[in-house]
Design an enzyme around this catalytic site. Structure first.
Site, PDB file in Angstrom:
ATOM      1  N   SER A  52      14.679  31.943  -1.345  1.00  0.00           N
ATOM      2  CA  SER A  52      14.045  30.552  -1.769  1.00  0.00           C
ATOM      3  C   SER A  52      12.491  31.253  -2.179  1.00  0.00           C
ATOM      4  O   SER A  52      12.179  31.976  -2.899  1.00  0.00           O
ATOM      5  CB  SER A  52      13.894  29.655  -0.628  1.00  0.00           C
ATOM      6  OG  SER A  52      13.593  28.361  -1.130  1.00  0.00           O
ATOM      7  N   ASP A 214      19.102  26.886  -4.088  1.00  0.00           N
ATOM      8  CA  ASP A 214      18.151  27.368  -3.150  1.00  0.00           C
ATOM      9  C   ASP A 214      19.183  28.394  -2.297  1.00  0.00           C
ATOM     10  O   ASP A 214      20.464  28.176  -1.732  1.00  0.00           O
ATOM     11  CB  ASP A 214      17.715  26.416  -2.098  1.00  0.00           C
ATOM     12  CG  ASP A 214      16.439  26.984  -1.220  1.00  0.00           C
ATOM     13  OD1 ASP A 214      16.624  27.886  -0.492  1.00  0.00           O
ATOM     14  OD2 ASP A 214      15.439  26.795  -1.532  1.00  0.00           O
TER      15      ASP A 214
END
Length: 384
Positions: A52, A214
């Site tokens: 991320s 993500d």
């Protein structure tokens, strides 16, 4: 001439977790570590893994692995001068226009060329990455021996797998495990965009034929990429906040709002799997210690993995609420429409508040937390 210290030949690995704007905390921790590293020395982390927003910080470090101080200065400059409109559009026309276009897209025919839906449009982030990260430097640092490998993890919405895109020395082979695997590649901005695409908040990214989001979503084993790249001492910077006293949570008579639930889901995505993986690794280490040394020597897969974890000492949510008014008005209106205000319990604010004053607070907090553990960090990373 950049010096190659003894720890550069070590198996130190840096693991940076996800968390949107919370990743500013990682910069503070790394800034403190830079105080222990002599000027003009290479990075103490020849292996770097990120997920991320942590993937973005990781890649920036990999680009300047030959000089750790320079890498930290560049990271600090970006985060200290950040604003929301450098990460996603925040003006009224494009904020609400993006939402309207997403709603209208639901009526498109199946054969239409549809775009990914999301709460916010992260196009500015791609422009920022193209501006500040020179991906060509990664190969140079690998060839010169300053970097052994870097991994960026994303989640495939197409297959449900956790995919670690990695760039490394040729001796590191791809790995395949249940629901996760490592894929050698030349890293680009698209991989970072995919890894940092917070579910529902930012749009998914298509790489070749798969759609990614993500990296924390399907990441059941966040420590795995670092170990597969050869790491044996894992230095981990997490984003798990200190727990509130139970009595403070019992004072609210109202049921959780949708925004509160969304915040809890994000907290679970970014924190829970790391703790589970650390517990699993400790159990494996204990089991390995019971195996005779000669057997472990013959089997390279049987080895002890050390770890050190740093988590924030203060509540990110409380800090974010203090800076809520710094968000552009259009964003505040949008957030209020889904139940998030400056007195909201939702942690969502702490993930998307990319204003520089908030980021500076997190950097300062990370620096202070790391300085308080200077002795332990020096010993763990062999920084004498």
């Amino acid at each position: 001439m950049i010096a190659k210290p003894s720890y550069q030949q070590s198996k130190n690995a840096l693991v940076l977790t996800g968390g949107g704007a919370r990743a500013a905390y990682q910069v503070g921790v790394l800034s403190a570590i830079a105080k222990y590293v002599p000027r003009h020395h290479a990075s103490p982390f020849p292996i770097i893994c990120g997920t991320s927003a942590g993937a973005i910080n990781s890649t920036a470090l990999a680009c300047y692995a030959s000089c750790f101080h320079l890498a930290i200065k560049k990271l600090e400059w970006v985060w200290n001068n950040l604003s929301t409109n450098r990460i996603y559009y925040s003006d009224p026309v494009r904020v609400f226009g993006h939402l309207i276009n997403g709603a209208l897209a639901n009526f498109q025919a199946d054969y239409a060329n549809k775009k990914a839906h999301s709460l916010l449009n992260s196009t500015p982030l791609r422009n920022l990455l193209d501006e500040v990260i020179d991906f060509r430097r990664i190969d140079v640092n690998i060839m010169k021996g300053y970097l052994k490998g870097i991994s960026v993890t994303a989640s495939s919405y197409s297959s449900g797998d956790s995919v670690s895109f990695y760039q490394s020395q040729s001796s590191i082979a791809p790995w395949y495990r249940e629901k996760r695997y490592g894929k050698p590649t030349q890293l680009s901005a698209e991989h970072l965009m995919a890894s940092a695409a917070i579910p529902l908040v930012f749009p998914s990214i298509k790489i070749k034929k798969e759609h990614y989001g993500d990296g924390s979503i399907h990441q059941l084993s966040p420590l795995s990429p670092a170990i597969h790249l050869g790491g044996e001492k894992l230095f981990i910077v997490g984003v798990e906040q200190p727990q509130e006293p139970l009595h403070s949570k019992e004072n609210n008579p109202h049921p959780p709002t949708t925004a509160t639930i969304a915040g809890h889901l994000l907290d679970g995505i970014f924190s829970d799997t790391l703790q589970s993986d650390l517990e699993r690794m400790k159990r494996i280490n204990k089991t390995v210690s019971l195996i005779p040394k000669e057997v472990r020597t013959q089997n390279k897969g049987l080895k002890n993995i050390d770890s050190m974890l740093i988590n924030p000492s203060q509540d990110f949510n409380a800090l974010a609420v203090e800076h809520f008014a710094e968000l552009p008005l259009s964003l505040r209106i949008l957030l209020r429409s889904i139940g998030i205000s400056n007195d909201s319990e939702s942690s969502l604010i702490s993930y998307i508040l990319f204003e520089k004053n908030y980021c500076k607070r997190l950097i300062k907090l990370g620096f202070e937390d790391a300085m308080e553990q200077e002795t332990q960090i020096r010993e763990f990373l062999n920084l004498k």
